[in-house]
Design a protein around this motif. Structure first.
Motif, mmCIF file in Angstrom:
data_model
loop_
_atom_site.group_PDB
_atom_site.id
_atom_site.type_symbol
_atom_site.label_atom_id
_atom_site.label_comp_id
_atom_site.label_asym_id
_atom_site.label_seq_id
_atom_site.Cartn_x
_atom_site.Cartn_y
_atom_site.Cartn_z
ATOM 1 N N LEU A 129 0.519 -55.819 -7.793
ATOM 2 C CA LEU A 129 0.010 -55.025 -6.677
ATOM 3 C C LEU A 129 -0.298 -55.908 -5.473
ATOM 4 O O LEU A 129 -0.065 -55.514 -4.328
ATOM 5 N N LEU A 184 2.959 -56.724 -3.910
ATOM 6 C CA LEU A 184 3.492 -55.543 -3.235
ATOM 7 C C LEU A 184 2.880 -55.409 -1.849
ATOM 8 O O LEU A 184 3.584 -55.223 -0.856
ATOM 9 N N SER A 185 1.578 -55.536 -1.777
ATOM 10 C CA SER A 185 0.899 -55.407 -0.485
ATOM 11 C C SER A 185 1.359 -56.475 0.488
ATOM 12 O O SER A 185 1.334 -56.270 1.697
ATOM 13 N N VAL A 197 5.789 -55.606 1.277
ATOM 14 C CA VAL A 197 6.287 -54.387 1.898
ATOM 15 C C VAL A 197 5.803 -54.312 3.335
ATOM 16 O O VAL A 197 4.607 -54.365 3.591
ATOM 17 N N LEU A 238 8.452 -49.267 5.240
ATOM 18 C CA LEU A 238 7.964 -48.127 4.476
ATOM 19 C C LEU A 238 7.902 -46.878 5.348
ATOM 20 O O LEU A 238 8.309 -45.791 4.945
ATOM 21 N N ARG A 278 8.277 -56.434 -6.573
ATOM 22 C CA ARG A 278 8.377 -57.433 -7.621
ATOM 23 C C ARG A 278 7.324 -57.186 -8.676
ATOM 24 O O ARG A 278 6.177 -56.943 -8.342
ATOM 25 N N LEU A 291 5.649 -51.464 -14.811
ATOM 26 C CA LEU A 291 6.207 -50.958 -13.560
ATOM 27 C C LEU A 291 5.157 -50.688 -12.491
ATOM 28 O O LEU A 291 5.344 -49.829 -11.633
ATOM 29 N N ASN A 292 4.078 -51.428 -12.508
ATOM 30 C CA ASN A 292 2.983 -51.150 -11.587
ATOM 31 C C ASN A 292 3.392 -51.069 -10.115
ATOM 32 O O ASN A 292 3.104 -50.082 -9.443
ATOM 33 N N ILE A 314 5.899 -48.084 -9.339
ATOM 34 C CA ILE A 314 5.296 -46.765 -9.435
ATOM 35 C C ILE A 314 4.305 -46.536 -8.296
ATOM 36 O O ILE A 314 4.232 -45.455 -7.716
ATOM 37 N N THR A 315 3.577 -47.557 -7.977
ATOM 38 C CA THR A 315 2.624 -47.439 -6.877
ATOM 39 C C THR A 315 3.356 -47.186 -5.564
ATOM 40 O O THR A 315 2.961 -46.340 -4.761
ATOM 41 N N LEU A 316 4.439 -47.904 -5.394
ATOM 42 C CA LEU A 316 5.207 -47.752 -4.158
ATOM 43 C C LEU A 316 5.832 -46.360 -4.054
ATOM 44 O O LEU A 316 5.756 -45.719 -3.002
ATOM 45 N N THR A 341 4.903 -43.633 -5.531
ATOM 46 C CA THR A 341 3.850 -42.629 -5.382
ATOM 47 C C THR A 341 3.425 -42.548 -3.912
ATOM 48 O O THR A 341 3.296 -41.464 -3.345
ATOM 49 N N THR A 342 3.230 -43.712 -3.331
ATOM 50 C CA THR A 342 2.878 -43.775 -1.913
ATOM 51 C C THR A 342 3.948 -43.086 -1.075
ATOM 52 O O THR A 342 3.649 -42.287 -0.186
ATOM 53 N N VAL A 370 3.847 -39.270 -1.253
ATOM 54 C CA VAL A 370 2.749 -38.691 -0.470
ATOM 55 C C VAL A 370 3.017 -38.838 1.028
ATOM 56 O O VAL A 370 2.763 -37.922 1.816
ATOM 57 N N ALA A 371 3.561 -39.988 1.407
ATOM 58 C CA ALA A 371 3.849 -40.224 2.824
ATOM 59 C C ALA A 371 4.892 -39.232 3.336
ATOM 60 O O ALA A 371 4.783 -38.704 4.449
ATOM 61 N N ARG A 403 1.479 -47.562 5.676
ATOM 62 C CA ARG A 403 0.931 -48.838 5.242
ATOM 63 C C ARG A 403 -0.491 -48.661 4.707
ATOM 64 O O ARG A 403 -0.866 -49.258 3.713
ATOM 65 N N LEU A 416 -1.723 -45.939 3.465
ATOM 66 C CA LEU A 416 -1.615 -45.225 2.192
ATOM 67 C C LEU A 416 -1.310 -46.208 1.074
ATOM 68 O O LEU A 416 -1.913 -46.151 0.008
ATOM 69 N N LEU A 417 -0.381 -47.121 1.339
ATOM 70 C CA LEU A 417 -0.016 -48.090 0.313
ATOM 71 C C LEU A 417 -1.223 -48.936 -0.074
ATOM 72 O O LEU A 417 -1.473 -49.180 -1.254
ATOM 73 N N PHE A 431 -3.410 -46.910 -2.328
ATOM 74 C CA PHE A 431 -2.887 -46.777 -3.691
ATOM 75 C C PHE A 431 -2.947 -48.104 -4.440
ATOM 76 O O PHE A 431 -3.186 -48.128 -5.654
ATOM 77 N N ALA A 472 -1.419 -42.509 -9.180
ATOM 78 C CA ALA A 472 -0.268 -43.269 -9.667
ATOM 79 C C ALA A 472 -0.506 -43.521 -11.150
ATOM 80 O O ALA A 472 -1.576 -43.217 -11.670
ATOM 81 N N ASN A 523 -0.558 -46.392 -12.961
ATOM 82 C CA ASN A 523 -0.748 -47.797 -13.308
ATOM 83 C C ASN A 523 -1.330 -48.019 -14.703
ATOM 84 O O ASN A 523 -0.768 -48.763 -15.503
ATOM 85 N N ILE A 581 1.036 -46.718 -17.671
ATOM 86 C CA ILE A 581 2.242 -47.523 -17.838
ATOM 87 C C ILE A 581 1.909 -48.894 -18.395
ATOM 88 O O ILE A 581 2.617 -49.428 -19.259
#
Lengths: 276, 276
Positions: free
Chosen positions: A125, A128-129, A132, A137, A245, A255-256, A259-261, A263-264, A267-268, B111, B113-114, B117, B254, B256, B259
DNA sequence: AACGAATTGGAACGAAAATTCCATTTTTTG
DNA sequence: CAAAAAATGGAATTTTCGTTCCAATTCGTT
């Protein structure tokens, strides 16, 4: 004797760090609590910022942020930063090798294994932050929000990702179709101009997914991609591609981040459709 | 006058950076091309590494990597690193600030939102580590490791969870069957004594999943359950039940914790089978 | 209101990193 | 094959960053 601080040892994992924060945050003086609150909300920045950066962003003096690190248990900022700089193994061992690794972990015990995967999740996570981009996004969400129907394709490990997205979009009332067996002729026939394709594939890439995505792009229908590396064939023709990654434990990945991405993203997309 | 290098301006975005790399990579001397190739494959490392780190990893001297940065158009490594760090400079307002700004245009932006999450993910993982007991997980893994075939069932939101587990177990060589349409008569017919059922359902609970699980339990075939609350009907008859609570963002969750838990479970099962 | 303790922030110090320089090696060219 | 040009890697230099120290300030207590 130890007159003032309890002086505990440094957190050895992100989980421990967060727990330590919970413990002490309550009875911390004003400025230090400010550090704690800001840090909690911006964990991912630690890896890529200097003390002064963090201090300024938190609204305190560098020396105060420095002291915050020590109160949490670290010797200083450097040590704390080290914890948040996740590295990702780039080579992909085969399953045989992974199993061999698994054997090496001496009597892991399910609980220990869970802690490992949770930690890997935290790191995924964080990464990811940090990877991205805001624009990428946003553009992807905007592009997909304009589609009449969103087609979802992903096989093997990626299938759970698209299937969860399919469920979410359905709940949100966004028209979406989940393609189960990519590569079949019928797939192409259901994707029309005005639609969009969201394709997910992780290394080693699924040729069926790539084939469907490519032929769709060749028909001038926008393709949006998600992968675990920038070196993904989808990048050649996708209108946008995001990279998520996943940190691994003994060669295995949860798949954290993906899946987080997604899901975001779901919603977006809905949020964008609602306003126009 | 500018005797040697063409001296173009620095890339202003990652895409520009990659394009520039494409342009020059061909006619670059050996070591510099080595830098280019390594960098292209490890873009994500730039933000969290020093020149020496990158140089060592790429297999060249720091001064060479330095020159590589300049050849690409940057003044040095710092400027290049800045490009890869600058993308997440956005800070999210704290809750106090958010409440104050509520009347202003409520544009969350993808961003933000991400970030929300991701934070929810951190909390979910933390809570997972704190609520799942060592014994429960261990007993479940042990029980499932003994099964001849593991049957997986989960609908709606839970489907992605079991489908990812199905894929993993398959890769690990653990016999498993994914039930797509739980509730059909045919399901019962494929679950035999000696097997085990892993059932996942989140509130509001899927009656089909519960029905299949109950009838399986009544036939004295062990049922293992995963839910997001202990008040789940599966708890009445499951041999073991785990709870993975997911933190939510604006009502959305999500997966997380779930999973991560099922990934752990899959690996734990394989680890147990290997030694027994 | 006044004292003492705790907290804070700026400035100074020391460590580490980025950058440049130059001698050596490698490659190209006449 | 030799000379010139380019490229390379190690060492020196400069800048930035992390860390500590201490005076000023705030906070809590009497």
């Amino acid at each position: 004797m130890d007159s003032s601080a309890p002086e505990r040892s440094a957190p050895g994992s992100v989980s421990e760090f967060l727990e330590r924060l919970d413990e002490i945050q309550e009875d911390l003086p004003k400025r230090l609590r400010q550090c704690a609150e800001f840090t909690r909300r911006h964990l991912h920045l630690i890896a890529v910022s200097t003390v002064s950066d963090m201090a300024k962003a938190a609204g305190v003096a560098p020396s105060v942020y420095m002291r915050f690190c020590q109160v949490v248990g670290f010797s200083g900022y450097s040590e704390m930063q080290h914890l948040f700089r996740a590295r990702f193994a780039e080579f992909r061992p085969s399953y045989q090798e992974r199993l061999a690794n698994l054997r090496k972990v001496d009597v892991p015990g399910a609980r220990h294994l869970l802690a490992e995967f949770a930690e890997a999740g935290h790191r995924s996570l964080l990464s990811l932050s940090n990877t991205v981009t805001s624009d990428g996004l946003e553009r992807m969400a905007r592009g997909m929000a304009e589609a009449r129907v969103i087609h979802l394709v992903g096989l093997r490990r990626a299938f759970s990702v698209v299937s969860s997205m399919s469920y979410m979009l359905g709940q949100l009332g966004v028209p979406a179709t989940l393609h189960f067996a990519a590569g079949m002729l019928t797939d192409e026939e259901t994707v029309f101009p005005g639609d969009a394709l969201f394709a997910v594939t992780f290394a080693p890439f699924s040729s069926e997914t790539v084939r469907l995505a490519r032929s769709t792009a060749e028909r001038d229908i926008p393709v949006y991609a998600l992968s675990d590396t920038d070196r993904c064939p989808l990048g050649e023709f996708a209108k946008e591609m995001l990279v998520a990654r996943e940190d691994e434990v003994a060669g295995f990945r949860a798949l954290n981040a993906s899946i987080t991405l997604t899901t975001t993203l779901a919603v977006a997309i809905k949020a964008l459709q609602k306003r126009g």
